[in-house]
Write an enzyme that holds these catalytic residues in place. Structure first.
Site, short mmCIF file in Angstrom:
data_model
loop_
_atom_site.label_atom_id
_atom_site.label_comp_id
_atom_site.label_asym_id
_atom_site.label_seq_id
_atom_site.Cartn_x
_atom_site.Cartn_y
_atom_site.Cartn_z
N LYS A 270 0.78 -1.23 -0.07
CA LYS A 270 0.08 -0.03 0.15
C LYS A 270 1.19 1.25 0.13
O LYS A 270 1.94 1.26 1.11
CB LYS A 270 -0.87 0.03 1.18
CG LYS A 270 -1.51 1.19 1.67
CD LYS A 270 -2.60 1.22 2.70
CE LYS A 270 -3.25 2.67 3.26
NZ LYS A 270 -3.87 2.60 4.42
N ASP A 275 -2.86 10.25 3.52
CA ASP A 275 -4.21 9.82 3.86
C ASP A 275 -4.92 10.79 4.73
O ASP A 275 -4.83 10.75 6.13
CB ASP A 275 -4.35 8.39 4.53
CG ASP A 275 -5.83 7.55 5.07
OD1 ASP A 275 -6.54 8.23 4.27
OD2 ASP A 275 -5.76 6.80 5.63
N LYS A 282 -10.39 12.46 8.63
CA LYS A 282 -9.71 11.94 9.98
C LYS A 282 -9.67 13.14 10.79
O LYS A 282 -9.63 14.20 10.32
CB LYS A 282 -7.98 11.46 9.75
CG LYS A 282 -8.01 10.37 8.91
CD LYS A 282 -6.56 9.97 9.02
CE LYS A 282 -6.43 8.31 8.11
NZ LYS A 282 -7.01 7.37 9.07
N ASP A 293 1.82 6.86 5.15
CA ASP A 293 0.65 5.43 4.76
C ASP A 293 1.13 4.93 3.49
O ASP A 293 0.49 4.18 2.87
CB ASP A 293 -0.61 6.23 4.58
CG ASP A 293 -1.90 5.43 4.89
OD1 ASP A 293 -1.48 4.42 5.62
OD2 ASP A 293 -3.01 5.87 4.45
N ASP A 352 -12.16 6.32 4.42
CA ASP A 352 -10.94 6.12 5.22
C ASP A 352 -10.40 4.87 5.08
O ASP A 352 -9.17 4.35 5.55
CB ASP A 352 -10.94 6.76 6.50
CG ASP A 352 -9.66 6.97 7.32
OD1 ASP A 352 -8.73 6.93 6.71
OD2 ASP A 352 -9.68 7.22 8.44
N GLU A 354 -9.41 3.12 2.72
CA GLU A 354 -8.87 3.20 1.28
C GLU A 354 -7.63 2.25 0.77
O GLU A 354 -7.56 1.77 -0.34
CB GLU A 354 -8.58 4.49 0.84
CG GLU A 354 -7.20 4.96 1.15
CD GLU A 354 -6.59 4.98 2.72
OE1 GLU A 354 -7.58 5.01 3.70
OE2 GLU A 354 -5.53 4.86 3.11
N ARG A 356 -7.48 -0.81 1.56
CA ARG A 356 -7.90 -2.06 1.20
C ARG A 356 -8.40 -2.04 -0.17
O ARG A 356 -8.44 -2.95 -1.14
CB ARG A 356 -8.92 -2.68 2.01
CG ARG A 356 -10.04 -1.91 2.40
CD ARG A 356 -11.05 -2.12 3.58
NE ARG A 356 -10.26 -1.66 4.73
CZ ARG A 356 -10.67 -1.95 6.24
NH1 ARG A 356 -11.85 -2.54 6.29
NH2 ARG A 356 -10.05 -1.26 6.89
N1 BES Z 1 -3.87 4.61 7.08
C1 BES Z 1 -5.05 4.21 7.88
C2 BES Z 1 -4.74 3.31 9.01
C3 BES Z 1 -3.73 3.74 9.91
C4 BES Z 1 -4.12 4.36 11.49
C5 BES Z 1 -2.52 3.77 9.97
C6 BES Z 1 -3.35 4.98 12.23
C7 BES Z 1 -1.54 4.35 10.97
C8 BES Z 1 -1.91 4.83 12.01
C9 BES Z 1 -6.21 3.48 7.20
O1 BES Z 1 -6.28 3.91 5.93
C10 BES Z 1 -7.56 3.93 7.95
O2 BES Z 1 -7.79 4.93 8.06
N2 BES Z 1 -8.27 2.95 8.39
C11 BES Z 1 -9.26 3.01 9.28
C12 BES Z 1 -10.37 1.93 8.86
C13 BES Z 1 -11.29 2.28 9.44
C14 BES Z 1 -12.23 3.54 8.73
C15 BES Z 1 -12.34 0.79 9.18
C16 BES Z 1 -8.93 2.95 10.65
O3 BES Z 1 -8.12 2.13 11.13
O4 BES Z 1 -9.58 3.84 11.34
ZN ZN Z 2 -4.54 4.74 5.01
ZN ZN Z 3 -7.56 5.78 5.78
#
Ligand code: BES
Ligand code: ZN
Ligand code: ZN
Length: 501
Positions: A270, A275, A282, A293, A352, A354, A356
């Site tokens: 990825k 992000d 966020k 990210d 968010d 994204e 996956r």
């Molecule tokens: N890039 C983030 C995951 C992340 C969070 C990486 C904190 C490093 C530190 C990912 O794209 C994301 O935002 N995931 C969400 C998923 C949720 C919406 C199901 C998350 O983890 O909150």
């Molecule tokens: Zn992300």
């Molecule tokens: Zn995200």
């Protein structure tokens, strides 16, 4: 920053005669710690080490430092003893940290060169490799954009000593392998360290292309036009909100005696260069960290860079989807339904989630290119930080023998990884109401597992592993052996996995 400016050499002459600003070695936490080479130093230094150990000043506790100036019997101007913990628990991973911590300790004290004395009875090649990795990764600083560097403090050269002439060849080999791996890890860390205004998907693709050319690897950069022609709807859905176009980076390593039906390993990473969360935006607090990210993609690029030099006997295809995730008038919205390259439809309940989405198309494309075994790496979920903190990489797999190989490589290279469950029950969480699947789970909790299950849907029957490195790709605080910021985690494991395939 991919080429280290640190000179690492081997010298088999007696260590007592080596001229250096410091001689570094390590001491175990044991009843009589002044043994072997420490006893040799002690006798020429008139019992100095026995007195220091006897008084309780040097205990051998892990990463305890004892700095001795002008030690008798040594040409070096200082002797640095680093605590190595219990002898029975000593591993290559501890030696790597000792090496790194010693380098950073001496660098901060304006030392410019030192010799490192391997203790008696050490396994030669592996330890020389661990030392090279420890020194080179420790020497990496994240001050690229500081106009005043750390007072110009810099280590120029390190000499490894304590190896006999008959051990020389094995040690030199380990040193060379360690250099390749650590320089590649620093290549990854340098990419991750770049802010998103500098490192856009286009710039990442350019840097990947330059690396591939230098390494002698085949490279294919898919621009937004080809991505659209290939109907990568999941990747495009994330990219549509950004002014920066997406890229799909494909780099191939082919061994010289490649057989047509041999297995092909797919390394998928990825690379969201920033992000924001998109419309499911966020919170402002800590959002600046989301420049990392793209760490999964950078890890795969670093891994294939190392493999190009180490020349394993298996074909490897690295596939890195890259985009920004931005809000805006053109951004996708919660509830939008997208058609992925595989044809599967996806209900985007949270923009968010994204990572996956872009991995769905990347995994599908990797399969089209002929990969038979997949590993993906991604900063996928905040939930993995809740589960495993910043200590272990979360490992998810669809095929236990393949997963076991990776876990064995993690163990061998001293990277902490922990396997998470993938029961079928979790799959129910992402069943779609209005499309085939939805991009977040409807159940409570298990956020990292539902994220993994989503990617697995696109891997199908191909043995697949997912590494969630959200908690481990970035150090919020400096460690004695590593600067604050990008860690380059999982690269060593991946290189070992491919080499031992
Ligand atoms: N890039 C983030 C995951 C992340 C969070 C990486 C904190 C490093 C530190 C990912 O794209 C994301 O935002 N995931 C969400 C998923 C949720 C919406 C199901 C998350 O983890 O909150
Ligand atoms: Zn992300
Ligand atoms: Zn995200």
């Amino acid at each position: 920053m991919d080429k280290t400016n640190l000179q690492l050499t081997l010298d088999t002459r007696p260590f007592a005669f080596l001229e250096a600003e410091a001689l570094v070695t390590y001491i175990f936490d044991e009843p009589d710690p002044i043994q072997g080479r420490l006893a040799e130093i002690d006798s020429s230094a008139n019992g100095l080490l026995k007195r220091i150990a006897g008084s309780g000043e040097a205990t051998g506790k892990t990463l305890e430092f004892t700095l001795i100036h002008a030690p008798g019997g040594l040409k070096a101007s200082r002797l640095l003893l680093v605590g190595a913990g219990k002898r029975e628990q000593f591993t290559g991973a501890i030696l790597r940290r000792i090496a790194g911590a010693a380098l950073r300790y001496l660098k901060s004290r304006s030392v410019k060169n030192f010799a490192f004395l391997i203790r008696e009875g050490a396994a030669i090649g592996d330890n020389a490799q661990a030392l090279a990795e420890g020194f080179i990764t420790a020497n990496f600083e994240t001050d690229k954009y500081k106009t005043e560097k750390k007072n110009g403090k810099e280590i120029h050269s390190v000499v490894l000593t304590g190896y006999s002439d008959s051990e020389k060849a094995a040690a030199e080999k380990g040193l060379a392998v360690g250099k390749v791996i650590a320089e590649s890890q620093n290549f990854t860390r340098d990419l991750v360290n770049e802010p998103s205004n500098v490192l856009t998907p286009r710039v990442l693709a350019e840097k990947a292309q330059v690396m591939a050319k230098e390494a002698g690897l085949a490279v294919d950069i898919l621009d937004e036009k080809r991505i659209a022609e290939l109907k990568m709807g999941a990747l495009l859905s994330v990219a549509q909100g950004s002014a920066e176009p997406p890229r799909m980076i494909v780099i191939t390593y082919t061994p010289t005696n490649a057989k047509p039906d041999a297995p092909v390993i797919g390394l998928v990473g990825k690379a969201v260069t920033f992000d924001t969360g998109g419309i499911s935006i966020k919170p402002a607090d800590g959002m600046e960290k989301m420049k990392y990210d793209m760490a999964g993609g950078a890890t795969m690029l670093g891994a294939i860079r190392a493999l190009a030099a180490l020349k394993p006997n298996v074909k490897v295809i690295c596939v890195v989807p890259s985009t920004e995730n931005m809000p805006g008038g053109k951004a996708q919205k919660p509830g939008d339904i997208q058609t992925s390259m595989s044809g599967k439809t996806i209900e985007v309940l949270n923009t968010d989630a994204e990572g996956r989405l872009i991995l769905a198309d990347a995994v599908h494309y990797a399969k089209q290119l002929g990969v038979t075994h997949i590993v993906d790496a991604a900063t996928l979920t905040g939930a993995i930080v809740v589960a495993l903190a910043n200590i272990n990489v979360g490992v998810f797999g669809s095929d236990q023998p393949w997963t076991d190989k990776l876990l064995a490589s993690a163990k061998a290279t001293g990277e902490k990884m922990w396997q998470m469950p993938m029961d079928d029950e979790y799959r129910e969480f992402i069943k779609g109401s209005f499309a085939d699947i939805q991009n977040i789970g409807s159940g409570k909790g298990g956020g990292s597992i539902t994220g993994a299950w989503f990617i697995r849907e696109f891997a199908g029957d191909t043995p697949w592993i997912h590494l969630d490195i959200a908690g481990t790709a970035w150090n919020d605080d400096a460690k004695p052996w590593l600067a604050k910021g990008p860690t380059g985690v999982a690269l060593r494991t991946l290189v070992h996995l491919v080499q031992s395939f």
